[in-house]
Enzyme design. Structure first.
Site, mmCIF file in Angstrom:
data_model
loop_
_atom_site.group_PDB
_atom_site.id
_atom_site.type_symbol
_atom_site.label_atom_id
_atom_site.label_comp_id
_atom_site.label_asym_id
_atom_site.label_seq_id
_atom_site.Cartn_x
_atom_site.Cartn_y
_atom_site.Cartn_z
ATOM 1 N N GLY A 40 -1.944 0.971 23.324
ATOM 2 C CA GLY A 40 -2.975 1.978 23.014
ATOM 3 C C GLY A 40 -2.444 3.403 23.096
ATOM 4 N N TYR A 43 0.838 -1.205 0.000
ATOM 5 C CA TYR A 43 0.000 0.000 0.000
ATOM 6 C C TYR A 43 0.875 1.259 0.000
ATOM 7 C CZ TYR A 43 -3.732 3.158 1.701
ATOM 8 O OH TYR A 43 -4.646 4.172 1.861
ATOM 9 N N ASP A 44 1.803 1.321 0.968
ATOM 10 C CA ASP A 44 2.604 2.544 1.144
ATOM 11 C C ASP A 44 3.451 2.833 -0.098
ATOM 12 O OD1 ASP A 44 1.619 1.949 3.640
ATOM 13 O OD2 ASP A 44 3.513 2.124 4.697
ATOM 14 N N GLU A 45 4.151 1.801 -0.573
ATOM 15 C CA GLU A 45 5.038 2.014 -1.728
ATOM 16 C C GLU A 45 4.218 2.162 -3.012
ATOM 17 O OE1 GLU A 45 7.908 2.925 -1.266
ATOM 18 O OE2 GLU A 45 8.952 1.742 0.241
ATOM 19 N N ASP A 70 3.345 -0.803 12.618
ATOM 20 C CA ASP A 70 2.231 0.092 12.965
ATOM 21 C C ASP A 70 2.836 1.444 13.399
ATOM 22 O OD1 ASP A 70 -0.887 -0.616 13.887
ATOM 23 O OD2 ASP A 70 -0.036 1.126 14.898
ATOM 24 N N SER A 108 -14.228 1.790 13.028
ATOM 25 C CA SER A 108 -15.328 0.841 12.797
ATOM 26 C C SER A 108 -15.227 -0.328 13.785
ATOM 27 C CB SER A 108 -15.347 0.369 11.351
ATOM 28 O OG SER A 108 -14.053 0.074 10.893
ATOM 29 N N ASN A 109 -14.011 -0.851 14.005
ATOM 30 C CA ASN A 109 -13.858 -1.954 14.964
ATOM 31 C C ASN A 109 -14.408 -1.577 16.337
ATOM 32 O OD1 ASN A 109 -12.657 -3.836 13.359
ATOM 33 N ND2 ASN A 109 -10.758 -3.976 14.516
ATOM 34 N N ARG A 136 -10.514 -1.439 10.517
ATOM 35 C CA ARG A 136 -9.992 -0.130 10.895
ATOM 36 C C ARG A 136 -10.486 0.227 12.289
ATOM 37 N NH1 ARG A 136 -10.221 3.534 5.479
ATOM 38 N NH2 ARG A 136 -11.862 2.127 4.822
ATOM 39 N N GLN A 170 -0.233 4.634 20.984
ATOM 40 C CA GLN A 170 0.028 5.173 19.639
ATOM 41 C C GLN A 170 -1.082 6.169 19.308
ATOM 42 O OE1 GLN A 170 -1.137 2.148 20.338
ATOM 43 N NE2 GLN A 170 -2.063 1.081 18.601
HETATM 44 P P1 NAD Z 1 -12.664 1.819 0.452
HETATM 45 O O1 NAD Z 1 -11.979 0.496 0.489
HETATM 46 O O2 NAD Z 1 -13.972 1.972 1.120
HETATM 47 O O3 NAD Z 1 -12.816 2.327 -1.037
HETATM 48 C C1 NAD Z 1 -11.969 1.945 -2.081
HETATM 49 C C2 NAD Z 1 -12.839 1.641 -3.301
HETATM 50 O O4 NAD Z 1 -11.982 1.286 -4.393
HETATM 51 C C3 NAD Z 1 -13.783 0.465 -3.083
HETATM 52 O O5 NAD Z 1 -15.068 0.788 -3.535
HETATM 53 C C4 NAD Z 1 -13.157 -0.656 -3.899
HETATM 54 O O6 NAD Z 1 -14.103 -1.606 -4.330
HETATM 55 C C5 NAD Z 1 -12.515 0.127 -5.028
HETATM 56 N N1 NAD Z 1 -11.409 -0.572 -5.679
HETATM 57 C C6 NAD Z 1 -10.375 -1.235 -5.098
HETATM 58 N N2 NAD Z 1 -9.554 -1.728 -6.036
HETATM 59 C C7 NAD Z 1 -10.071 -1.363 -7.249
HETATM 60 C C8 NAD Z 1 -9.683 -1.577 -8.592
HETATM 61 N N3 NAD Z 1 -8.573 -2.267 -8.896
HETATM 62 N N4 NAD Z 1 -10.469 -1.075 -9.580
HETATM 63 C C9 NAD Z 1 -11.597 -0.385 -9.287
HETATM 64 N N5 NAD Z 1 -12.011 -0.145 -8.028
HETATM 65 C C10 NAD Z 1 -11.257 -0.637 -7.019
HETATM 66 O O7 NAD Z 1 -11.606 2.862 1.050
HETATM 67 P P2 NAD Z 1 -11.769 4.411 1.393
HETATM 68 O O8 NAD Z 1 -11.485 4.581 2.826
HETATM 69 O O9 NAD Z 1 -13.000 4.966 0.816
HETATM 70 O O10 NAD Z 1 -10.507 5.004 0.596
HETATM 71 C C11 NAD Z 1 -10.640 5.663 -0.646
HETATM 72 C C12 NAD Z 1 -9.270 6.195 -1.084
HETATM 73 O O11 NAD Z 1 -8.755 7.086 -0.116
HETATM 74 C C13 NAD Z 1 -8.236 5.071 -1.251
HETATM 75 O O12 NAD Z 1 -7.447 5.358 -2.381
HETATM 76 C C14 NAD Z 1 -7.415 5.174 0.001
HETATM 77 O O13 NAD Z 1 -6.097 4.742 -0.199
HETATM 78 C C15 NAD Z 1 -7.475 6.668 0.300
HETATM 79 N N6 NAD Z 1 -7.264 6.940 1.728
HETATM 80 C C16 NAD Z 1 -8.231 6.656 2.649
HETATM 81 C C17 NAD Z 1 -7.991 6.913 3.991
HETATM 82 C C18 NAD Z 1 -9.023 6.634 5.056
HETATM 83 O O14 NAD Z 1 -8.763 6.883 6.231
HETATM 84 N N7 NAD Z 1 -10.216 6.163 4.744
HETATM 85 C C19 NAD Z 1 -6.761 7.446 4.392
HETATM 86 C C20 NAD Z 1 -5.796 7.680 3.432
HETATM 87 C C21 NAD Z 1 -6.056 7.450 2.092
HETATM 88 N N1 UDP Z 2 -6.074 -0.535 16.240
HETATM 89 C C1 UDP Z 2 -6.430 -1.048 17.479
HETATM 90 N N2 UDP Z 2 -7.481 -1.925 17.519
HETATM 91 C C2 UDP Z 2 -8.188 -2.285 16.442
HETATM 92 C C3 UDP Z 2 -7.830 -1.754 15.166
HETATM 93 C C4 UDP Z 2 -6.760 -0.880 15.109
HETATM 94 O O1 UDP Z 2 -5.831 -0.735 18.506
HETATM 95 O O2 UDP Z 2 -9.127 -3.081 16.585
HETATM 96 C C5 UDP Z 2 -4.960 0.419 16.178
HETATM 97 C C6 UDP Z 2 -3.894 0.087 15.124
HETATM 98 O O3 UDP Z 2 -2.904 -0.774 15.683
HETATM 99 C C7 UDP Z 2 -3.331 1.464 14.795
HETATM 100 C C8 UDP Z 2 -4.547 2.388 14.957
HETATM 101 O O4 UDP Z 2 -5.490 1.666 15.752
HETATM 102 O O5 UDP Z 2 -2.349 1.844 15.728
HETATM 103 C C9 UDP Z 2 -5.199 2.777 13.639
HETATM 104 O O6 UDP Z 2 -5.423 1.602 12.882
HETATM 105 P P1 UDP Z 2 -6.179 1.589 11.481
HETATM 106 O O7 UDP Z 2 -6.051 0.212 10.945
HETATM 107 O O8 UDP Z 2 -7.525 2.162 11.637
HETATM 108 O O9 UDP Z 2 -5.386 2.617 10.571
HETATM 109 P P2 UDP Z 2 -3.840 2.883 10.257
HETATM 110 O O10 UDP Z 2 -2.961 2.022 11.120
HETATM 111 O O11 UDP Z 2 -3.710 2.576 8.823
HETATM 112 O O12 UDP Z 2 -3.679 4.318 10.600
#
Ligand code: NAD
Ligand code: UDP
Length: 314
Positions: A210, A148-150, A276, A192-193, A189, A212
Site C-alpha cells: 500500500g 493499453y500502454d503501448e 504496477d 471504486s473498489n 480501479r 505505492q
Molecule cells: P470508461 O471505460 O468508463 O470509458 C471508456 C468508454 O469507451 C466506454 O463507454 C466504452 O464502452 C467505450 N469504448 C471502449 N472501446 C470502444 C470501442 N472500440 N468503440 C467505441 N467505444 C468504445 O473509461 P474512462 O475512465 O471514462 O476513460 C475514458 C478515456 O480516458 C479512455 O481513453 C482512457 O484511456 C482515458 N484515461 C482515463 C483515466 C482514468 O483515470 N479514468 C486515466 C487515464 C486515461
Molecule cells: N489497488 C489496490 N487495491 C485495489 C485496486 C487497486 O491496492 O483493490 C492499487 C493498485 O495495485 C495500484 C493502485 O491501487 O497500485 C491504483 O490502481 P488502479 O487500478 O486504480 O489504477 P492504475 O494502476 O492504472 O493507476
C-alpha cells in the site's frame, strides 16, 4: 458549424469521463454526438441527456470507420481499468490504434480539431518523479499492461504524425488517475473498489504494502481542463499532463475512505499486480501555463461526492 452550433463528436461518450464531458458540452450549447460500443459504458450514464435536442447517441465501434460531419472530436473510446483492458488485450490495442487511425482520418476529411485521451500509463513505471511531458517513459512492451500502454503510445505517435504530415489540429492530453460518480462499481480501479468495499463492510483489498502512490483528480476538474485544452491556441498541441498533483499512498487512500464512510472494514493485503507502477504524480506546469488551470477539488471533497453516488446506486 450547423445553425451556429459546434458539432462535437465524443467517442467513448457513454463511459465514466465521457458522460461528464457530454454533459458539459451539451450544457454549453454544442451539438453533441456520443459514439460508444457500450463495452464498459452504458446508456444509463447519459440518461439525463437523451431527451436533449442537441444530444445524440450512436452505437459504433471505433475500430471501424465512421462517416459523420463534425467540427471537433474528443477521442476517449478505450476501456481504462486494468481488469477491462486486459479482458481482451488484442481488442484494446485495436481500439487505441485502429480507433486513432479512424478518428484521425475523420478529422482529416472534415478538417475537425481532434483531442486524444492519452494516459499517464505512457510513462510506465516512471524513473523520474514527478513526471514531466518530456520524459519518454519506462514501459514493459510485452507485459499485461502493454496492450493499453503501448496502444496509447502508438496513438500518440499517430496523432503527431498526422499533425506533421497532414497539418491536423491536434490536442493530446495525458490523463492521470481520475475518479468520481459513474465509475463502474466493478471495474477494479482503486477508488471504486475501496468505496464499494467500505460501504458494504467488506475487507479493503490493499495490493502490495500500500506504499505505492497515485495522484487522484476529480472528474469535474479534468473535464474543465479538456475544454480549455480544446479551446487553446493551435500551437498548444500537448502532450500535456492533466491530473491532480497531490500525491497519496494507496494505504492513505484506504484510510481516508474508511474515515469518510465510517466503515468497520479492515485492510486486507493482496499481492501487487505485475508491472504496477510504484509512484505516479503529474507535473502540471504546462497546463498551468497554457490553460491557466489547476484542480480545485481536494481528495476528501471529491471522495465525499463519489461516496454519495455509490451509496445511492448500491
Ligand atoms: P470508461 O471505460 O468508463 O470509458 C471508456 C468508454 O469507451 C466506454 O463507454 C466504452 O464502452 C467505450 N469504448 C471502449 N472501446 C470502444 C470501442 N472500440 N468503440 C467505441 N467505444 C468504445 O473509461 P474512462 O475512465 O471514462 O476513460 C475514458 C478515456 O480516458 C479512455 O481513453 C482512457 O484511456 C482515458 N484515461 C482515463 C483515466 C482514468 O483515470 N479514468 C486515466 C487515464 C486515461
Ligand atoms: N489497488 C489496490 N487495491 C485495489 C485496486 C487497486 O491496492 O483493490 C492499487 C493498485 O495495485 C495500484 C493502485 O491501487 O497500485 C491504483 O490502481 P488502479 O487500478 O486504480 O489504477 P492504475 O494502476 O492504472 O493507476
Amino acid at each position: 458549424m450547423k445553425g451556429g452550433r459546434k458539432r462535437v463528436l465524443v467517442t467513448g461518450g457513454a463511459g465514466f469521463i465521457g458522460s461528464h464531458l457530454c454533459e458539459r458540452l451539451v450544457a454549453a450549447g454544442d451539438d453533441v454526438l456520443c459514439v460508444d460500443n457500450f463495452f464498459t459504458g452504458t446508456k444509463d450514464n447519459v440518461a439525463g441527456l437523451l431527451d436533449m435536442s442537441n444530444f445524440e447517441i450512436m452505437r459504433h465501434d471505433v475500430t471501424f470507420p465512421l462517416y459523420v460531419e463534425v467540427d471537433e472530436i474528443y477521442n476517449l473510446a478505450c476501456p481504462a481499468s486494468p481488469i477491462h483492458y486486459q479482458f481482451d488485450p488484442v481488442q484494446t490495442t485495436k481500439t487505441s490504434v485502429h480507433g486513432a487511425i479512424n478518428m484521425l482520418g475523420l478529422a482529416k476529411r472534415t478538417h475537425a480539431k481532434i483531442f486524444q485521451a492519452s494516459t499517464s500509463e505512457v510513462y510506465g513505471d516512471p524513473a523520474i518523479h514527478p513526471q514531466t511531458e518530456d520524459y519518454n517513459g519506462n514501459v514493459n512492451p510485452i507485459g499485461p499492461r502493454a496492450c493499453y500502454d503501448e496502444g496509447k503510445r502508438c496513438a500518440e505517435t499517430l496523432f503527431f504524425d498526422y499533425h506533421r504530415q497532414h497539418k491536423l489540429n491536434i490536442r493530446v492530453a495525458r490523463i492521470f488517475n481520475t475518479y468520481g460518480p459513474r465509475m463502474h462499481p466493478n471495474d477494479g480501479r482503486v477508488v471504486s473498489n475501496f468505496i464499494v468495499q467500505a460501504l458494504s463492510g467488506k475487507p479493503i483489498t490493499l495490493y502490495g504494502d500500500g506504499e505505492q502512490t497515485r495522484s487522484f483528480c476529480y472528474v469535474d476538474d479534468l473535464v474543465e481542463a479538456f475544454v480549455r485544452l480544446m479551446a487553446a491556441p493551435d500551437d498548444v498541441t500537448g502532450p500535456m499532463n492533466l491530473g491532480n498533483p497531490v500525491e497519496f499512498t494507496i494505504r492513505e487512500l484506504a484510510e481516508t475512505v474508511i474515515d469518510l464512510t465510517g466503515s468497520k472494514s479492515t485492510l486486507e493485503t493482496h499481492p501487487l499486480p505485475q508491472d504496477d507502477p510504484m509512484q505516479r504524480q503529474p507535473d502540471i506546469s504546462l497546463a498551468k501555463k497554457h490553460l491557466e488551470w489547476e484542480p480545485k477539488i481536494q481528495l476528501r471533497q471529491g471522495l465525499e461526492k463519489t461516496i454519495a453516488y455509490f451509496d445511492a446506486v448500491l
